[in-house]
Design a protein around this motif. Sequence first.
Motif, PDB file in Angstrom:
ATOM      1  N   ARG A   1       1.289  -2.049   0.119  1.00 48.37           N
ATOM      2  CA  ARG A   1       0.242  -0.384  -0.094  1.00 48.37           C
ATOM      3  C   ARG A   1       0.753   0.803  -0.204  1.00 48.37           C
ATOM      4  N   THR A   2       2.276   0.945  -0.870  1.00 46.97           N
ATOM      5  CA  THR A   2       2.436   2.404  -0.651  1.00 46.97           C
ATOM      6  C   THR A   2       2.429   2.990  -2.264  1.00 46.97           C
ATOM      7  N   ILE A   3       1.974   4.309  -2.230  1.00 48.13           N
ATOM      8  CA  ILE A   3       2.338   5.404  -3.350  1.00 48.13           C
ATOM      9  C   ILE A   3       3.400   5.574  -3.462  1.00 48.13           C
ATOM     10  N   PHE A  53      -2.541   3.863   1.686  1.00 49.28           N
ATOM     11  CA  PHE A  53      -1.811   4.135   1.127  1.00 49.28           C
ATOM     12  C   PHE A  53      -1.228   5.030   2.175  1.00 49.28           C
ATOM     13  N   ARG A  54       0.124   5.046   1.554  1.00 44.87           N
ATOM     14  CA  ARG A  54       1.031   6.470   1.931  1.00 44.87           C
ATOM     15  C   ARG A  54       2.097   6.720   0.716  1.00 44.87           C
ATOM     16  N   PRO A  55       2.857   7.314   0.897  1.00 44.87           N
ATOM     17  CA  PRO A  55       4.161   7.985   0.175  1.00 44.87           C
ATOM     18  C   PRO A  55       5.271   7.110   0.982  1.00 44.87           C
ATOM     19  N   GLU A  64       8.588  13.097   0.222  1.00 44.67           N
ATOM     20  CA  GLU A  64       7.859  12.356  -0.529  1.00 44.67           C
ATOM     21  C   GLU A  64       6.760  13.071  -1.221  1.00 44.67           C
ATOM     22  N   MET A  65       6.256  12.758  -0.097  1.00 42.18           N
ATOM     23  CA  MET A  65       4.727  13.479   0.181  1.00 42.18           C
ATOM     24  C   MET A  65       4.744  14.376  -0.200  1.00 42.18           C
ATOM     25  N   ARG A  66       5.206  15.678   0.225  1.00 45.88           N
ATOM     26  CA  ARG A  66       4.867  16.868   0.414  1.00 45.88           C
ATOM     27  C   ARG A  66       5.009  17.470  -1.038  1.00 45.88           C
ATOM     28  N   LEU A  71       4.895  15.879  -3.683  1.00 43.35           N
ATOM     29  CA  LEU A  71       4.388  14.724  -4.949  1.00 43.35           C
ATOM     30  C   LEU A  71       3.099  15.315  -4.552  1.00 43.35           C
ATOM     31  N   GLN A  72       2.293  16.031  -3.965  1.00 45.85           N
ATOM     32  CA  GLN A  72       0.914  17.033  -3.445  1.00 45.85           C
ATOM     33  C   GLN A  72       0.875  18.307  -3.484  1.00 45.85           C
ATOM     34  N   ARG A  73       2.179  18.665  -3.812  1.00 51.24           N
ATOM     35  CA  ARG A  73       2.203  19.776  -4.729  1.00 51.24           C
ATOM     36  C   ARG A  73       1.955  19.741  -5.879  1.00 51.24           C
ATOM     37  N   TYR A  74       2.946  18.786  -6.476  1.00 48.14           N
ATOM     38  CA  TYR A  74       2.577  18.454  -8.473  1.00 48.14           C
ATOM     39  C   TYR A  74       1.132  18.122  -8.324  1.00 48.14           C
ATOM     40  N   MET A  75       0.303  17.446  -7.190  1.00 47.02           N
ATOM     41  CA  MET A  75      -1.132  17.095  -7.614  1.00 47.02           C
ATOM     42  C   MET A  75      -1.739  18.412  -7.569  1.00 47.02           C
TER      43      MET A  75
END
Length: 391
Positions: free
Chosen positions: A227-229, A253-255, A260-262, A264-268
């Motif tokens: 469950r990895t993003i 699921f989690r990055p 990596e989460m920060r 990815l969220q800015r891109y999204m």
Amino acid sequence: MSSGDAAESRRFCVLSWEQVRRLDSILGETVPIHGRGNFPTLSLKPRQIVQAVRAQLEQRGVAVRDVRLNGSAASHVLHQDTGLGYKDLDLIFGVSLGDERAFRLVRDGVLACLRDCLPAGVSRARLSAQALEEAYVQKLVKVCNDSDRWSLISLSNNTGKNLELKFVDTLRRQFEFSVDSFQIGLDSLLLFDRCSETPMSESFHPSVLGESVFGDFQEALGHLRGRTIATRSPEEIRGGGLLKYCHLLVRGFRPASRGEMRSLQRYMCSRFFIDFPDIGQQQRKLEAYLQSHFGGMERRRYACLATLHRVVDESTVCLMAHERRQTLALISALALRVLAEQNAIPAANITCYYQPAAYAQDINFNNYYIAHAAPLVATGRNSYQTWLPCN
């Protein structure tokens, strides 16, 4: 073998017997295609519609290279306990779409299949292609540019379990995250259906090949199991990827890392506001996503909206302050509507700070105000604070 050939080979994997059995079961399920108005419901199995569409296309001179299962159903075949389940059945037909005529032939071939599936007693001769399209097609999309040539025909299902037929010539990006990057070839299994009189068994079944268009099949399968993003080139993901990202978070699921989460969220968030720049487009996209992905799972709609609110609040860097507030108010209003539909608004937990929300007029929330609500739902590792309109 060169390094390039080795990397290419890692994209593929032969399915196990258990995976082939799950695939066979999915292809044998009866999926209702609901007609609008007086049109009857059609009960179709995916393997039947694939064979019928292929025959209609080839009859019209449109060669089918291969047929694949894609999306959450393919992920379910590979790993049953994904936490995602599956609703839509995404089928990809590899075809050549060289001109407008080819797109029209594909559409006509699908509609001819629907006409053939009508029950006895229905007068087919008087039914036009337009009437069939209006009765049974939920969504019809055509994309034709320098990098992408494909068409999507989504058949209607009132429970949100749509049968989605995608006809692809070229498609630059075929996935958002590694866990939805799987495609499973159906040709060997369908050929076995036609040619073998002996039922499948562990010792006698066709070889079925799976592919991860993310890249390394085993790496992507590890992400699915853990469950990895994860993704590649997140800047290329379209705006709807933000909603899929929040959906994955809600499902546990989690990055791989916080950094990596920060990123990815800015891109999204940035891409979402590029693709859906005004509040009306945002509202239509959110409502359509909730409707198509949470049919029969209404209680998760609020969790998804609460997660989206938090991500937009934390990671949006490309908007003016009033535009950001406007989007957050929209998400909150949709969350309140979800709670109201469930009769689940605990009034004791809501404290209202009345202040006019003038910008909400853009989305027709007349006489609404902003209410500061205590967390109502805890999802995953976090509890969320959201803003809800109240009277």
